[in-house]
Motif scaffolding. Structure first.
Motif, PDB file in Angstrom:
ATOM      1  N   ASN A  96     -12.943  10.055   3.359  1.00 46.19           N
ATOM      2  CA  ASN A  96     -12.704   9.475   2.028  1.00 46.19           C
ATOM      3  C   ASN A  96     -11.852  10.365   1.127  1.00 46.19           C
ATOM      4  O   ASN A  96     -11.095   9.865   0.302  1.00 46.19           O
ATOM      5  CB  ASN A  96     -14.073   9.204   1.366  1.00 46.19           C
ATOM      6  CG  ASN A  96     -13.958   8.975  -0.124  1.00 46.19           C
ATOM      7  OD1 ASN A  96     -13.517   7.914  -0.574  1.00 46.19           O
ATOM      8  ND2 ASN A  96     -14.316   9.986  -0.917  1.00 46.19           N
ATOM      9  N   ALA A  97     -11.957  11.685   1.275  1.00 46.48           N
ATOM     10  CA  ALA A  97     -11.241  12.598   0.358  1.00 46.48           C
ATOM     11  C   ALA A  97      -9.735  12.437   0.505  1.00 46.48           C
ATOM     12  O   ALA A  97      -9.226  12.182   1.594  1.00 46.48           O
ATOM     13  CB  ALA A  97     -11.630  14.040   0.666  1.00 46.48           C
ATOM     14  N   SER A  98      -9.024  12.573  -0.583  1.00 44.98           N
ATOM     15  CA  SER A  98      -7.552  12.577  -0.507  1.00 44.98           C
ATOM     16  C   SER A  98      -6.983  13.274  -1.730  1.00 44.98           C
ATOM     17  O   SER A  98      -7.700  13.555  -2.690  1.00 44.98           O
ATOM     18  CB  SER A  98      -6.996  11.151  -0.428  1.00 44.98           C
ATOM     19  OG  SER A  98      -6.908  10.575  -1.727  1.00 44.98           O
ATOM     20  N   GLN A  99      -5.702  13.536  -1.656  1.00 45.10           N
ATOM     21  CA  GLN A  99      -4.958  14.096  -2.797  1.00 45.10           C
ATOM     22  C   GLN A  99      -3.716  13.261  -3.026  1.00 45.10           C
ATOM     23  O   GLN A  99      -3.161  12.687  -2.086  1.00 45.10           O
ATOM     24  CB  GLN A  99      -4.541  15.535  -2.507  1.00 45.10           C
ATOM     25  CG  GLN A  99      -5.670  16.542  -2.665  1.00 45.10           C
ATOM     26  CD  GLN A  99      -6.023  16.828  -4.119  1.00 45.10           C
ATOM     27  OE1 GLN A  99      -5.200  16.625  -5.009  1.00 45.10           O
ATOM     28  NE2 GLN A  99      -7.242  17.286  -4.359  1.00 45.10           N
ATOM     29  N   GLN A 100      -3.282  13.203  -4.269  1.00 43.16           N
ATOM     30  CA  GLN A 100      -2.062  12.462  -4.610  1.00 43.16           C
ATOM     31  C   GLN A 100      -1.383  13.145  -5.789  1.00 43.16           C
ATOM     32  O   GLN A 100      -2.048  13.746  -6.619  1.00 43.16           O
ATOM     33  CB  GLN A 100      -2.396  11.016  -4.983  1.00 43.16           C
ATOM     34  CG  GLN A 100      -3.276  10.884  -6.213  1.00 43.16           C
ATOM     35  CD  GLN A 100      -3.790   9.458  -6.417  1.00 43.16           C
ATOM     36  OE1 GLN A 100      -4.584   8.962  -5.645  1.00 43.16           O
ATOM     37  NE2 GLN A 100      -3.321   8.823  -7.471  1.00 43.16           N
ATOM     38  N   ARG A 101      -0.069  13.070  -5.812  1.00 38.95           N
ATOM     39  CA  ARG A 101       0.659  13.578  -6.977  1.00 38.95           C
ATOM     40  C   ARG A 101       1.827  12.637  -7.262  1.00 38.95           C
ATOM     41  O   ARG A 101       2.446  12.115  -6.340  1.00 38.95           O
ATOM     42  CB  ARG A 101       1.163  14.993  -6.722  1.00 38.95           C
ATOM     43  CG  ARG A 101       1.619  15.663  -8.007  1.00 38.95           C
ATOM     44  CD  ARG A 101       1.863  17.127  -7.851  1.00 38.95           C
ATOM     45  NE  ARG A 101       0.652  17.916  -7.611  1.00 38.95           N
ATOM     46  CZ  ARG A 101       0.654  19.200  -7.303  1.00 38.95           C
ATOM     47  NH1 ARG A 101       1.787  19.839  -7.186  1.00 38.95           N
ATOM     48  NH2 ARG A 101      -0.476  19.854  -7.110  1.00 38.95           N
ATOM     49  N   ASN A 102       2.092  12.454  -8.553  1.00 45.38           N
ATOM     50  CA  ASN A 102       3.201  11.579  -8.964  1.00 45.38           C
ATOM     51  C   ASN A 102       4.481  12.382  -9.159  1.00 45.38           C
ATOM     52  O   ASN A 102       4.461  13.410  -9.828  1.00 45.38           O
ATOM     53  CB  ASN A 102       2.896  10.930 -10.323  1.00 45.38           C
ATOM     54  CG  ASN A 102       1.836   9.876 -10.219  1.00 45.38           C
ATOM     55  OD1 ASN A 102       0.807  10.085  -9.600  1.00 45.38           O
ATOM     56  ND2 ASN A 102       2.084   8.737 -10.826  1.00 45.38           N
ATOM     57  N   ALA A 113       4.320  17.422  -0.282  1.00 42.48           N
ATOM     58  CA  ALA A 113       4.272  16.308   0.678  1.00 42.48           C
ATOM     59  C   ALA A 113       3.506  16.731   1.931  1.00 42.48           C
ATOM     60  O   ALA A 113       2.654  15.983   2.439  1.00 42.48           O
ATOM     61  CB  ALA A 113       5.684  15.865   1.044  1.00 42.48           C
ATOM     62  N   ARG A 114       3.771  17.946   2.410  1.00 46.33           N
ATOM     63  CA  ARG A 114       3.066  18.450   3.606  1.00 46.33           C
ATOM     64  C   ARG A 114       1.568  18.586   3.328  1.00 46.33           C
ATOM     65  O   ARG A 114       0.732  18.279   4.167  1.00 46.33           O
ATOM     66  CB  ARG A 114       3.650  19.809   4.037  1.00 46.33           C
ATOM     67  CG  ARG A 114       4.842  19.654   4.978  1.00 46.33           C
ATOM     68  CD  ARG A 114       5.250  21.006   5.559  1.00 46.33           C
ATOM     69  NE  ARG A 114       6.008  21.786   4.609  1.00 46.33           N
ATOM     70  CZ  ARG A 114       7.331  21.710   4.447  1.00 46.33           C
ATOM     71  NH1 ARG A 114       8.035  20.907   5.206  1.00 46.33           N
ATOM     72  NH2 ARG A 114       7.950  22.438   3.549  1.00 46.33           N
ATOM     73  N   ARG A 115       1.241  19.061   2.121  1.00 45.12           N
ATOM     74  CA  ARG A 115      -0.166  19.246   1.753  1.00 45.12           C
ATOM     75  C   ARG A 115      -0.909  17.908   1.744  1.00 45.12           C
ATOM     76  O   ARG A 115      -2.015  17.776   2.267  1.00 45.12           O
ATOM     77  CB  ARG A 115      -0.228  19.924   0.384  1.00 45.12           C
ATOM     78  CG  ARG A 115      -1.612  20.259  -0.070  1.00 45.12           C
ATOM     79  CD  ARG A 115      -1.611  21.213  -1.252  1.00 45.12           C
ATOM     80  NE  ARG A 115      -2.951  21.309  -1.780  1.00 45.12           N
ATOM     81  CZ  ARG A 115      -3.466  20.465  -2.669  1.00 45.12           C
ATOM     82  NH1 ARG A 115      -2.726  19.485  -3.149  1.00 45.12           N
ATOM     83  NH2 ARG A 115      -4.699  20.593  -3.076  1.00 45.12           N
ATOM     84  N   GLU A 116      -0.278  16.899   1.158  1.00 44.77           N
ATOM     85  CA  GLU A 116      -0.930  15.574   1.112  1.00 44.77           C
ATOM     86  C   GLU A 116      -1.092  15.005   2.519  1.00 44.77           C
ATOM     87  O   GLU A 116      -2.114  14.396   2.840  1.00 44.77           O
ATOM     88  CB  GLU A 116      -0.138  14.640   0.190  1.00 44.77           C
ATOM     89  CG  GLU A 116      -0.268  15.064  -1.262  1.00 44.77           C
ATOM     90  CD  GLU A 116       0.442  14.157  -2.267  1.00 44.77           C
ATOM     91  OE1 GLU A 116       0.691  12.981  -1.955  1.00 44.77           O
ATOM     92  OE2 GLU A 116       0.740  14.644  -3.378  1.00 44.77           O
TER      93      GLU A 116
END
Ligand SMILES: NC(=O)c1ccc[n+]([C@@H]2O[C@H](COP(=O)([O-])OP(=O)(O)OC[C@H]3O[C@@H](n4cnc5c(N)ncnc54)[C@H](OP(=O)(O)O)[C@@H]3O)[C@@H](O)[C@H]2O)c1
Length: 257
Positions: A96-102, A113-116
């Protein structure tokens, strides 16, 4: 009885990112239906403590693990932490965990991008690989990803996040076919707009909030617990014949037109 098919007594469920939001609601729902729950956050925190307290009231043998999914060593460490608590491997795994950036796609930082991708896709694949042998040996297992409507309608400023969710959904269909004979189902739960911590800043802008609400046919955001029933269906014997699919929980947001 249909009611019994939703019962998770005797199952252990591991839900990543269950310190808050959708993950926490799924963890509480599974505990209510009898599962021992392993809750998770990046590190020890008040929200993680609160989440654990809530599930322990319903399922006293539940416990917490911590680790940053951007670090492959810490991903493997989650299974060591479970083993130290007497759980060799979960029967139900919800990634369920995730990361996002605008950011505009032309300027999107390559490291971000690689981290996400690492957190949202690679860590999920690794967790599935770690959980699979135990599920196969038992002849029963549930592998669930939490995706996003962005698999279908990518946000122009979230190129890495939406691509990672698309990759995850493709992986679900790939693996589902391969493990179906082992008694394991693999599915993707796909939320629309949920009022959780990650959206609180954006949705506190009344103009933006109204625009988003206007795009949702049911005209309201989801609450975290709106995902719990769908997750329970996919995690329990009630959903034993559902595999390789995406279950959309979005109030109609992704409908055409
Ligand atoms: N909210 C929405 O509108 C929405 C829409 C579509 C899809 N989704 C998806 O639904 C899922 C849950 O979303 P949410 O809104 O409930 O999220 P949230 O409230 O932001 O909570 C995210 C959880 O993930 C954990 N996490 C974040 N980065 C991590 C990392 N690097 N390593 C380990 N754990 C990490 C956080 O741990 P800590 O608590 O320790 O920080 C937290 O418990 C996500 O996959 C998201 O993409 C949400």
């Amino acid at each position: 009885m249909l009611r019994e098919k939703f019962d998770l007594t005797g199952r252990t469920a591991f839900i990543t990112g269950s310190a808050r939001g959708i993950g926490r609601a799924i963890a509480a729902g599974f505990a209510e239906y009898g599962a021992r729950v392993v809750v998770h956050g990046v590190k020890a925190s008040l929200p993680l403590e609160e989440s654990l307290k809530a599930v322990r009231l319903l399922s006293p043998s539940s416990f917490a693990v911590t680790g940053d999914l951007s670090d492959p060593l810490q991903v493997d460490g989650l299974f060591s932490q479970m083993a130290a608590q007497g759980v060799e491997s979960p029967d139900i795994l919800v990634a369920n965990a995730s990361q996002q950036r605008n950011c505009a796609w032309e300027r999107f930082d390559a490291d971000e991008a690689r981290r996400e991708m690492e957190i949202n896709f690679h860590a999920t694949l690794r967790l599935f690989q770690l959980a699979y042998p135990h599920m196969k040996a038992k002849g029963w297992g549930r592998l669930i990803t939490v995706g996003s409507v962005q698999e279908r309608r990518p946000h122009p400023e979230m190129v890495a996040y939406s691509a990672s969710k698309g990759a995850q959904e493709n992986m679900v269909r790939n693996i589902a076919r391969q493990v179906a004979r082992d008694g394991i189902t693999v599915n993707n739960l796909c939320p629309g707009v949920f009022a959780t911590d990650r959206n609180s800043a954006a949705l506190s802008n009344p103009v933006y909030a109204e625009k988003v609400r206007d795009a949702i046919p049911v005209r309201e955001y989801a609450r975290a617990e709106d995902a719990a029933g769908a997750a329970l269906l996919l995690a329990s014997d009630a959903g034993r014949y559902i595999t390789g699919t995406t279950l959309v929980v979005d109030g109609g947001l992704s409908l055409p037109g």
